[in-house]
Design a protein around this motif. Structure first.
Motif, short mmCIF file in Angstrom:
data_model
loop_
_atom_site.label_atom_id
_atom_site.label_comp_id
_atom_site.label_asym_id
_atom_site.label_seq_id
_atom_site.Cartn_x
_atom_site.Cartn_y
_atom_site.Cartn_z
N ALA A 11 0.85 -1.19 0.00
CA ALA A 11 0.00 0.00 0.00
C ALA A 11 0.89 1.24 0.00
O ALA A 11 1.95 1.25 0.62
N ILE A 12 0.43 2.27 -0.69
CA ILE A 12 1.12 3.55 -0.73
C ILE A 12 0.34 4.53 0.16
O ILE A 12 -0.87 4.66 0.02
N TYR A 13 1.06 5.18 1.06
CA TYR A 13 0.44 6.12 1.99
C TYR A 13 1.06 7.49 1.86
O TYR A 13 2.27 7.63 1.68
N TYR A 14 0.22 8.50 1.98
CA TYR A 14 0.66 9.87 2.20
C TYR A 14 0.15 10.21 3.59
O TYR A 14 -1.06 10.32 3.80
N GLY A 15 1.06 10.29 4.54
CA GLY A 15 0.65 10.43 5.93
C GLY A 15 -0.06 9.16 6.35
O GLY A 15 0.41 8.05 6.11
N ASP A 16 -1.25 9.31 6.91
CA ASP A 16 -2.04 8.15 7.35
C ASP A 16 -3.02 7.69 6.28
O ASP A 16 -3.75 6.72 6.48
N LYS A 17 -3.08 8.39 5.16
CA LYS A 17 -4.07 8.10 4.12
C LYS A 17 -3.51 7.14 3.08
O LYS A 17 -2.52 7.42 2.41
N LYS A 18 -4.19 6.00 2.94
CA LYS A 18 -3.82 5.03 1.90
C LYS A 18 -4.36 5.53 0.57
O LYS A 18 -5.55 5.80 0.44
N VAL A 19 -3.47 5.68 -0.41
CA VAL A 19 -3.89 6.24 -1.69
C VAL A 19 -3.83 5.24 -2.84
O VAL A 19 -4.40 5.49 -3.90
N LEU A 22 -0.37 -1.43 -4.79
CA LEU A 22 0.43 -1.86 -5.93
C LEU A 22 0.75 -3.33 -5.81
O LEU A 22 0.81 -3.88 -4.71
N GLY A 23 1.00 -3.95 -6.96
CA GLY A 23 1.34 -5.37 -6.96
C GLY A 23 2.11 -5.74 -8.21
O GLY A 23 2.71 -4.87 -8.87
N GLN A 24 2.07 -7.02 -8.53
CA GLN A 24 2.85 -7.58 -9.64
C GLN A 24 2.76 -6.72 -10.90
O GLN A 24 1.68 -6.32 -11.33
N ASN A 42 5.00 6.81 1.71
CA ASN A 42 5.49 5.63 2.43
C ASN A 42 4.89 4.40 1.78
O ASN A 42 3.74 4.43 1.33
N VAL A 43 5.65 3.33 1.74
CA VAL A 43 5.20 2.07 1.16
C VAL A 43 5.21 1.03 2.25
O VAL A 43 6.22 0.87 2.95
N LYS A 44 4.08 0.33 2.41
CA LYS A 44 3.96 -0.70 3.44
C LYS A 44 3.54 -2.01 2.78
O LYS A 44 2.51 -2.07 2.09
N ALA A 45 4.34 -3.05 2.98
CA ALA A 45 4.04 -4.36 2.39
C ALA A 45 2.76 -4.92 3.01
O ALA A 45 2.57 -4.89 4.23
#
Length: 118
Positions: A11-19, A22-24, A42-45
């Motif tokens: 997931a891609i986040y700007y602050g606390d907001k997931k925007v 992404l995947g394969q 920020n990128v979170k697996a």
């Protein structure tokens, strides 16, 4: 560097907001590679991921060999940069930093709330 997903999701986040998710076959980090500067997202697996990286130097070598990919990367980077700027603008409107009567920094939703704490 920019990164390419071979497997997994993030997931891609700007602050606390997931925007975005992404995947394969997708990638991230192109803005930093193309224009440099600080990274704002920020990128979170979300699952175990297998990624490949490409340095800025190698990216520009690749663009030199295949100039047609530059337009695609710039288009994606522009769209993502606009999302980032929109989020930054919304965040500035919502949150005001001010000192309360004890001199402690506090976050408020409006300027009026912040001033009432002074």
């Amino acid at each position: 560097e920019m990164f390419f997903f071979e497997e997994g999701k993030a997931a891609i986040y700007y602050g606390d907001k997931k925007v975005a998710t992404l995947g394969q076959g997708t990638y991230f980090g192109e803005i930093g590679c193309l224009v440099g500067g600080l990274r704002r997202a920020n990128v979170k697996a979300l699952t175990t991921c297998k990624l490949h990286s490409l340095s800025r130097r190698d990216l520009f070598t690749l663009i030199g060999d295949y100039p047609e990919i530059e337009g695609e990367l710039k288009s994606v980077a522009s769209n993502r940069d606009n999302i980032s700027k929109k989020h930054d603008s919304e965040k500035r409107r919502r949150t005001v930093l001010a000192k309360d009567k004890n001199g402690i920094l506090a976050f408020s939703q409006t300027r009026q709330e912040a001033e009432s704490k002074e």
